[in-house]
Write a protein that holds these residues in place. Structure first.
Motif, mmCIF file in Angstrom:
data_model
loop_
_atom_site.group_PDB
_atom_site.id
_atom_site.type_symbol
_atom_site.label_atom_id
_atom_site.label_comp_id
_atom_site.label_asym_id
_atom_site.label_seq_id
_atom_site.Cartn_x
_atom_site.Cartn_y
_atom_site.Cartn_z
ATOM 1 N N SER A 20 0.832 -1.188 0.000
ATOM 2 C CA SER A 20 0.000 0.000 0.000
ATOM 3 C C SER A 20 0.875 1.249 0.000
ATOM 4 O O SER A 20 0.631 2.208 -0.716
ATOM 5 N N ALA A 21 1.915 1.190 0.814
ATOM 6 C CA ALA A 21 2.786 2.367 0.947
ATOM 7 C C ALA A 21 3.535 2.658 -0.355
ATOM 8 O O ALA A 21 3.559 3.784 -0.838
ATOM 9 N N GLY A 23 4.050 3.131 -3.947
ATOM 10 C CA GLY A 23 3.141 3.339 -5.078
ATOM 11 C C GLY A 23 3.647 4.451 -5.968
ATOM 12 O O GLY A 23 4.839 4.778 -5.958
ATOM 13 N N LEU A 24 2.733 5.040 -6.698
ATOM 14 C CA LEU A 24 3.125 6.135 -7.600
ATOM 15 C C LEU A 24 3.759 7.276 -6.821
ATOM 16 O O LEU A 24 4.615 7.992 -7.334
ATOM 17 N N GLY A 25 3.347 7.415 -5.569
ATOM 18 C CA GLY A 25 3.911 8.463 -4.719
ATOM 19 C C GLY A 25 5.411 8.302 -4.544
ATOM 20 O O GLY A 25 6.145 9.294 -4.477
ATOM 21 N N ASN A 26 5.887 7.074 -4.458
ATOM 22 C CA ASN A 26 7.333 6.867 -4.300
ATOM 23 C C ASN A 26 8.058 7.056 -5.616
ATOM 24 O O ASN A 26 9.119 7.647 -5.685
ATOM 25 N N ILE A 98 -8.805 9.782 -2.393
ATOM 26 C CA ILE A 98 -7.569 9.426 -3.104
ATOM 27 C C ILE A 98 -7.859 8.343 -4.149
ATOM 28 O O ILE A 98 -7.371 8.398 -5.273
ATOM 29 N N TYR A 102 -6.691 8.169 -8.037
ATOM 30 C CA TYR A 102 -5.579 7.224 -8.202
ATOM 31 C C TYR A 102 -5.826 6.319 -9.413
ATOM 32 O O TYR A 102 -4.919 5.987 -10.164
ATOM 33 N N PHE A 222 1.738 10.667 2.591
ATOM 34 C CA PHE A 222 1.139 10.039 1.408
ATOM 35 C C PHE A 222 1.867 8.747 1.080
ATOM 36 O O PHE A 222 1.270 7.715 0.825
ATOM 37 N N SER A 223 3.191 8.836 1.114
ATOM 38 C CA SER A 223 3.965 7.676 0.716
ATOM 39 C C SER A 223 3.780 6.509 1.684
ATOM 40 O O SER A 223 3.760 5.354 1.271
ATOM 41 N N SER A 225 1.082 5.862 3.240
ATOM 42 C CA SER A 225 -0.373 5.585 3.358
ATOM 43 C C SER A 225 -0.817 5.754 4.804
ATOM 44 O O SER A 225 -1.547 4.918 5.349
ATOM 45 N N ILE A 228 -4.950 7.563 7.108
ATOM 46 C CA ILE A 228 -6.067 7.444 6.174
ATOM 47 C C ILE A 228 -6.942 6.234 6.484
ATOM 48 O O ILE A 228 -7.988 6.026 5.897
ATOM 49 N N ILE A 230 -5.841 3.004 6.366
ATOM 50 C CA ILE A 230 -5.402 1.757 5.741
ATOM 51 C C ILE A 230 -4.728 0.836 6.743
ATOM 52 O O ILE A 230 -5.004 -0.362 6.798
ATOM 53 N N SER A 320 -1.256 -0.488 -4.170
ATOM 54 C CA SER A 320 -1.762 0.643 -3.370
ATOM 55 C C SER A 320 -3.267 0.801 -3.565
ATOM 56 O O SER A 320 -4.004 1.046 -2.618
ATOM 57 N N SER A 323 -5.499 -1.326 -1.512
ATOM 58 C CA SER A 323 -5.681 -0.903 -0.118
ATOM 59 C C SER A 323 -6.702 0.238 -0.041
ATOM 60 O O SER A 323 -7.490 0.317 0.898
ATOM 61 N N LEU A 324 -6.682 1.103 -1.060
ATOM 62 C CA LEU A 324 -7.643 2.217 -1.071
ATOM 63 C C LEU A 324 -9.073 1.715 -1.216
ATOM 64 O O LEU A 324 -10.013 2.316 -0.719
HETATM 65 N N1 PFF Z 1 1.190 5.293 -0.662
HETATM 66 C C1 PFF Z 1 0.721 5.316 -2.007
HETATM 67 C C2 PFF Z 1 1.759 5.896 -2.920
HETATM 68 O O1 PFF Z 1 2.820 6.304 -2.438
HETATM 69 O O2 PFF Z 1 1.509 5.978 -4.097
HETATM 70 C C3 PFF Z 1 -0.534 6.075 -2.210
HETATM 71 C C4 PFF Z 1 -1.543 5.895 -1.163
HETATM 72 C C5 PFF Z 1 -2.166 4.687 -1.058
HETATM 73 C C6 PFF Z 1 -1.795 6.916 -0.309
HETATM 74 C C7 PFF Z 1 -3.038 4.498 -0.058
HETATM 75 C C8 PFF Z 1 -2.675 6.745 0.704
HETATM 76 C C9 PFF Z 1 -3.275 5.526 0.802
HETATM 77 F F1 PFF Z 1 -4.113 5.351 1.759
#
Ligand code: PFF
Length: 442
Positions: A20-21, A23-26, A98, A102, A222-223, A225, A228, A230, A320, A323-324
């Motif tokens: 979950s952590a 993802g596109l954010g990383n 999100i 996403y 965000f990265s 998660s 929120i 999760i 990710s 998990s959302l």
């Molecule tokens: N952590 C995910 C990312 O870095 O892309 C995005 C994300 C997923 C943010 C789930 C929050 C979340 F609850």
């Protein structure tokens, strides 16, 4: 009440949470924000926030889930009475918010992947921008969004063990190997050193800039998660035996490592192909324009790298997005008593509708990301810290001591949740809020 599912193994939970952590954010957010906020100052701030603030909150979120055995909507009220029910809503609204955009981002990723694989890369930035324009509008954006939602739904319908755990156990190691390979390849490029220098360049004044602070907080929450719901939901499928502080360290380390590796890959590419300006042009478009344009200049090798990168990004994104989806699904199951399939269909359809404005308007997507993906998560982290540290500290302690966490660790965590995390997160939230509105009004 049906019996609550449980993870098959300790690593099942860790991989799912890390999935979950990561993802596109990383893969993109990290490099983009690092470049905006002046390299090493951002890096240091981000790592400090993860270590000092986020780790205790991560444990807190997990404890809330495990000790109540409930979804994020129900957990706060179950732990501290119905007065706290409102807090649960935050942990449903945020993942829906999100999750809505996403899937749109995933659609773009999928399109770019197929295009790199079957058609090829654009010859220059103008062609790349035209291609991005075509995938981010009209029918193709909807197709990408729908495919991504359907794939996500298929995994979540299969359940915690049969879907989420099974997928993430395979995806996470593959993702790591691919990313390591790409980072290694990037290190052989001519501009690699320059790229690393930019990522690691130190400018002390950047450290206190509001936009650096906002970027570092946003990236950390965000990265990971975090904030929120999760981790509440995933930990609600846990047994007593897991030592949550250890699990939290594993998740945070994997997530941070992937962010750093992605930075070590993207910066050399950007500097080698003279794209360093475009890296911070925009959060969203830059990935889909600059990277294919840069890689397009080196023929077949570039095309292979693009295919691997976008495949990897999609794998990271789907672990990710499940998990959302799982968070509201498990809340609907808990609250309305619907079965998993019906809940998944209902919530997926809702996510589709909620995502339509983002699908057709990038500005809307960007604003939703900033409000939900940045501010709401930081707010969620603040509330969790107060909740576990001040409202139910005994439950927090009990849960950890039942799973044999040492007294020292428990004391440390409680101290951090009470006295350290809340004021720091509150400052981060206020600075982010002001900076964001100043940006918008200028
Ligand atoms: N952590 C995910 C990312 O870095 O892309 C995005 C994300 C997923 C943010 C789930 C929050 C979340 F609850």
């Amino acid at each position: 009440m049906p019996i609550r599912e449980q993870w098959r193994s300790r690593w099942g939970f860790v991989f799912a949470a890390a999935g979950s952590a990561v993802g596109l954010g990383n893969l993109w957010g990290f490099a983009y924000r690092a470049s905006e906020g002046g390299g090493a100052a951002f890096l240091l701030l981000y790592i400090l926030i993860v270590l000092v603030v986020c780790l205790p909150v991560l444990v807190a979120e997990m404890v809330l889930g495990r000790s109540t055995g409930s979804s994020s909507l129900v957990a706060p009220a179950k732990a501290a009475g119905s007065r706290w029910g409102v807090m649960g809503w935050l942990f449903v609204i945020a993942p829906l918010g999100i999750g809505s955009y996403y899937a749109v981002l995933m659609g773009w990723t999928l399109d770019t992947f197929f295009h790199s694989l079957f058609v090829g890369l654009p010859a220059d930035k103008t062609e790349a921008a035209a291609f991005f324009g075509s995938i981010s509008s009209g029918g193709s954006v909807l197709i990408g969004q729908i495919i991504s939602l359907v794939l996500t739904a298929i995994v979540v319908v299969a359940g915690v063990r049969g879907g989420i755990e099974r997928l993430t156990r395979w995806c996470m190691p593959i993702l790591f190997i691919l990313l390591l390979g790409l980072a290694f390849w990037a290190s052989t490029l001519s501009g690699a050193l320059e790229g690393y220098k930019a990522l690691l360049s130190w400018d002390g004044s950047e450290f206190f800039k509001p936009s650096t602070v906002r970027n570092a907080f946003a990236q950390a929450f965000f990265s990971l998660s975090l904030g929120i719901g999760i981790m509440i939901t995933y930990a609600s499928y846990l047994g007593r035996q897991n030592k949550l502080p250890k699990e939290a360290i594993a998740v945070a380390s994997l997530d941070t490592a992937v962010g750093l590796l992605a930075g070590l890959m993207i910066f050399p590419i950007m500097f080698s192909f003279g794209l360093n300006e475009s890296i911070s042009e925009s959060t969203i478009g830059a990935l889909f324009i600059a990277l294919p344009a840069g890689l397009g200049t080196i023929g077949i090798t570039g095309r292979i790298v693009a295919v691997i990168f976008f495949a990897l990004a999609y794998i990271a994104a789907i672990t990710s997005s499940i998990s959302l989806l799982e968070v509201p699904v498990s809340s609907v199951m808990d609250r309305l008593g619907w079965n998993r399939t019906k809940s998944v269909i209902g919530v997926t359809f809702l996510l589709f509708l909620l995502g339509l404005p983002s699908a057709f308007d990038i500005n809307f997507l960007d604003k939703t990301d900033k409000i939900v993906g940045q501010l709401l998560l930081i707010l969620g982290g603040f509330l969790l810290s107060i909740f576990l540290g001040w409202v139910i500290p005994r439950k927090f302690d009990e849960d950890l001591s039942n799973s044999n966490s040492s007294l020292r660790v428990r004391r440390y965590l409680k101290f951090m949740l009470r006295w350290v995390s809340p004021p720091i997160i509150a400052c981060g939230f206020i600075v982010s809020l002001i900076d964001l509105f100043q940006n918008w009004s200028s």
